[in-house]
Design an enzyme around this catalytic site. Structure first.
Site, PDB file in Angstrom:
ATOM      1  N   VAL A 100       0.866  -1.169   0.000  1.00 31.28           N
ATOM      2  CA  VAL A 100       0.000   0.000   0.000  1.00 31.28           C
ATOM      3  C   VAL A 100       0.906   1.223   0.000  1.00 31.28           C
ATOM      4  CG1 VAL A 100      -1.764   1.302   1.249  1.00 31.28           C
ATOM      5  CG2 VAL A 100      -1.810  -1.206   1.277  1.00 31.28           C
ATOM      6  N   CYS A 101       0.569   2.208  -0.812  1.00 35.41           N
ATOM      7  CA  CYS A 101       1.296   3.476  -0.818  1.00 35.41           C
ATOM      8  C   CYS A 101       2.786   3.216  -1.120  1.00 35.41           C
ATOM      9  CB  CYS A 101       1.067   4.185   0.507  1.00 35.41           C
ATOM     10  SG  CYS A 101       1.436   5.941   0.529  1.00 35.41           S
ATOM     11  N   THR A 102       3.677   3.863  -0.371  1.00 32.30           N
ATOM     12  CA  THR A 102       5.107   3.746  -0.671  1.00 32.30           C
ATOM     13  C   THR A 102       5.725   2.436  -0.194  1.00 32.30           C
ATOM     14  OG1 THR A 102       5.541   5.039   1.337  1.00 32.30           O
ATOM     15  CG2 THR A 102       5.507   6.223  -0.766  1.00 32.30           C
ATOM     16  N   THR A 120       2.057   3.371  -6.703  1.00 33.98           N
ATOM     17  CA  THR A 120       2.410   3.805  -5.354  1.00 33.98           C
ATOM     18  C   THR A 120       1.837   5.204  -5.157  1.00 33.98           C
ATOM     19  OG1 THR A 120       4.237   3.996  -3.754  1.00 33.98           O
ATOM     20  CG2 THR A 120       4.660   4.808  -5.986  1.00 33.98           C
TER      21      THR A 120
END
Length: 225
Positions: A100-102, A120
């Site tokens: 998830v995300c970075t 990302t």
């Protein structure tokens, strides 16, 4: 058979990256959730609250799904050989390797994004190519057993997509309804494509130092390869 779902947590992880998916997977019957770190001492999230891991790297079982959330602490993880080895080992046998995300940058530092479509957080999206990925500007991107979610709240969408693949669409819809996930934000500022320019510039400025450090880390990874 019990599904083993593991979230790697770490100092300065982004709480929402974890909390949304965790709550959704918790709705799935016969699913065991693990919070994984090197020891069992509490870890402080970027929001300032503490969370205690439930299992160490060495004691973690083989996972059906491993998920890496994002956060400013990702920068340290990208340079942590012990963590990267753990992620590679789990990824080799997992049904799904996710972020998830970075958190995607950690998968990239572990060499797991090469030739793969991925996404990302928008502010670090340009770094995916440097990690060998094929960058895709979507909220959820699936490439074989790799599933990456965009920034922060995209973790909820990612988890629903993953649950559907693991146990079926109806189970995902049940989890969605249990948590009454029917987003209707009061502002259209959730993407740099729709947010006011001043807002985009402010967020870019706030994250500039962290993103620049990530670019430096990736350059060092290339130099060491």
């Amino acid at each position: 058979m019990t599904l083993q779902i593991g979230f790697l947590i770490f100092p300065r992880f982004q709480l929402i990256d974890l909390a949304g998916p965790f709550d959704l997977f918790a709705q799935v019957p016969d699913c065991r959730l693990h919070l994984i770190w090197k020891d069992l001492e509490p870890l402080r999230a970027t929001a300032g609250c503490d969370l205690r891991p439930t299992v160490t790297l060495g004691a973690c079982p083989a996972l059906d799904l491993i998920c890496i959330p994002g956060g400013t602490g990702v920068n340290a993880l990208m340079q942590d050989a012990e963590i990267l080895d753990f992620v590679r080992t789990q990824a080799a046998s997992a049904r799904f390797v996710t972020s998830v995300c970075t958190g995607a940058l950690v998968l990239g530092a572990a060499g797991l994004l090469r030739g793969k479509r991925a996404t990302t957080h928008w502010a670090s999206h340009h770094l995916l190519k440097e990690l060998g990925a094929i960058p895709v500007e979507e909220r959820i991107v699936t490439d074989d057993k790799l599933i990456t979610g965009g920034g922060a709240t995209a973790g909820i969408d990612f988890a629903l997509a993953a649950i559907a693949q693991l146990v079926g669409r109806e189970a995902a819809e049940v989890a969605q309804l249990e948590l009454e996930y029917a987003p209707a934000p009061p502002f259209d500022a959730g993407s740099p494509r729709t947010a006011p320019l001043a807002v985009v510039e402010r967020v870019r400025a706030d994250s500039a130092a962290t993103v620049a450090d990530r670019a430096r880390i990736i350059a060092e990874l290339h130099a060491a390869a």
